[in-house]
Design a protein around this motif. Sequence first.
Motif, PDB file in Angstrom:
ATOM      1  N   UNK A 110      36.328 -20.361  17.064  1.00  0.00           N
ATOM      2  CA  UNK A 110      36.728 -21.707  16.638  1.00  0.00           C
ATOM      3  C   UNK A 110      38.036 -21.666  15.839  1.00  0.00           C
ATOM      4  N   UNK A 111      38.144 -20.715  14.923  1.00  0.00           N
ATOM      5  CA  UNK A 111      39.373 -20.589  14.124  1.00  0.00           C
ATOM      6  C   UNK A 111      40.559 -20.267  15.041  1.00  0.00           C
ATOM      7  N   UNK A 112      40.348 -19.382  16.002  1.00  0.00           N
ATOM      8  CA  UNK A 112      41.419 -19.043  16.952  1.00  0.00           C
ATOM      9  C   UNK A 112      41.818 -20.253  17.801  1.00  0.00           C
ATOM     10  N   UNK A 113      40.843 -21.071  18.193  1.00  0.00           N
ATOM     11  CA  UNK A 113      41.153 -22.286  18.965  1.00  0.00           C
ATOM     12  C   UNK A 113      41.975 -23.256  18.118  1.00  0.00           C
ATOM     13  N   UNK A 114      41.604 -23.433  16.848  1.00  0.00           N
ATOM     14  CA  UNK A 114      42.347 -24.323  15.957  1.00  0.00           C
ATOM     15  C   UNK A 114      43.767 -23.800  15.697  1.00  0.00           C
ATOM     16  N   UNK A 115      43.938 -22.489  15.672  1.00  0.00           N
ATOM     17  CA  UNK A 115      45.250 -21.887  15.451  1.00  0.00           C
ATOM     18  C   UNK A 115      46.205 -22.178  16.615  1.00  0.00           C
ATOM     19  N   UNK A 116      45.661 -22.433  17.789  1.00  0.00           N
ATOM     20  CA  UNK A 116      46.489 -22.631  18.989  1.00  0.00           C
ATOM     21  C   UNK A 116      47.474 -23.785  18.847  1.00  0.00           C
ATOM     22  N   UNK A 117      47.258 -24.680  17.921  1.00  0.00           N
ATOM     23  CA  UNK A 117      48.220 -25.777  17.769  1.00  0.00           C
ATOM     24  C   UNK A 117      49.553 -25.263  17.250  1.00  0.00           C
ATOM     25  N   UNK A 118      49.590 -24.018  16.736  1.00  0.00           N
ATOM     26  CA  UNK A 118      50.818 -23.371  16.288  1.00  0.00           C
ATOM     27  C   UNK A 118      51.471 -22.523  17.383  1.00  0.00           C
ATOM     28  N   UNK A 119      50.842 -22.411  18.521  1.00  0.00           N
ATOM     29  CA  UNK A 119      51.256 -21.466  19.563  1.00  0.00           C
ATOM     30  C   UNK A 119      52.012 -22.198  20.664  1.00  0.00           C
ATOM     31  N   UNK A 120      53.096 -21.590  21.151  1.00  0.00           N
ATOM     32  CA  UNK A 120      53.842 -22.201  22.258  1.00  0.00           C
ATOM     33  C   UNK A 120      53.120 -22.069  23.577  1.00  0.00           C
ATOM     34  N   UNK A 121      52.529 -20.903  23.863  1.00  0.00           N
ATOM     35  CA  UNK A 121      51.797 -20.669  25.097  1.00  0.00           C
ATOM     36  C   UNK A 121      50.512 -19.909  24.789  1.00  0.00           C
ATOM     37  N   UNK A 122      50.651 -18.605  24.496  1.00  0.00           N
ATOM     38  CA  UNK A 122      49.485 -17.787  24.165  1.00  0.00           C
ATOM     39  C   UNK A 122      49.889 -16.703  23.176  1.00  0.00           C
ATOM     40  N   UNK A 123      48.992 -16.426  22.250  1.00  0.00           N
ATOM     41  CA  UNK A 123      49.144 -15.298  21.332  1.00  0.00           C
ATOM     42  C   UNK A 123      47.949 -14.392  21.560  1.00  0.00           C
ATOM     43  N   UNK A 124      48.228 -13.109  21.821  1.00  0.00           N
ATOM     44  CA  UNK A 124      47.167 -12.138  22.084  1.00  0.00           C
ATOM     45  C   UNK A 124      47.319 -10.978  21.115  1.00  0.00           C
ATOM     46  N   UNK A 125      46.191 -10.567  20.549  1.00  0.00           N
ATOM     47  CA  UNK A 125      46.148  -9.404  19.683  1.00  0.00           C
ATOM     48  C   UNK A 125      45.238  -8.377  20.362  1.00  0.00           C
ATOM     49  N   UNK A 126      45.792  -7.251  20.793  1.00  0.00           N
ATOM     50  CA  UNK A 126      45.028  -6.204  21.464  1.00  0.00           C
ATOM     51  C   UNK A 126      44.537  -5.171  20.456  1.00  0.00           C
TER      52      UNK A 126
END
Length: 160
Positions: A130-146
Amino acid sequence: MIGSPPPTCWLKLNVDGTVFGELHKAGVGVILRDEAGKVILAASKVEFEVNKTEAIEMLAIFRALQLCTSMGIHRLIMELDCLMDIQVLNNELVSDAMLTPFVSEIRKVLRVFVECKFQHVYREGNQVAHILARYAWNVENISIWNECYPEFISQAVWLD
C-alpha cells in the motif's frame, strides 16, 4: 509478523493499487519476498487514466505478474486486500464487464507459472504494498528496487 512467509521454493508477492482521483492517475505497489522474508524486489508504478478502484487493483495484479514472469519465477503466492478480485481470479465469483479484459490478460500471463495462488490479506498485512502504491504518485513511470527496498518502507517491512 503480520504475514507469513511462503513455503520453500515459493515466493510471496504483496500487491496493492490506489487511485489519485483529481490527478487522473493511479499507483501500483508490489513487494516480492522469499521464504526467509528477504525482499527480492520492491516497485512503485504510476498508471494513467485509471479512476476506478476495482480496475486499478486488477491492473496492479497484472503488472505484478508481468514483473515476475520477466524474472523467471515459477511458484508464486500473491496476497492482496481486495477480496472481490481474489474471488474472481479463483473462479468463485464472476467479474463484472469492466474487469473482464483485465481478467483475460491475467489468465494469459498465469500460463507461464507452474503454480500461482491468490490469497486475501487484510489491509494491515498489505501495508508495505500500500505504501509503495501511494508513493507512485511521485514516479514518472516505474521505480524498482532489486534485492533491497527504499528507506520510506523500512519500518513497515520491519513490522511485517
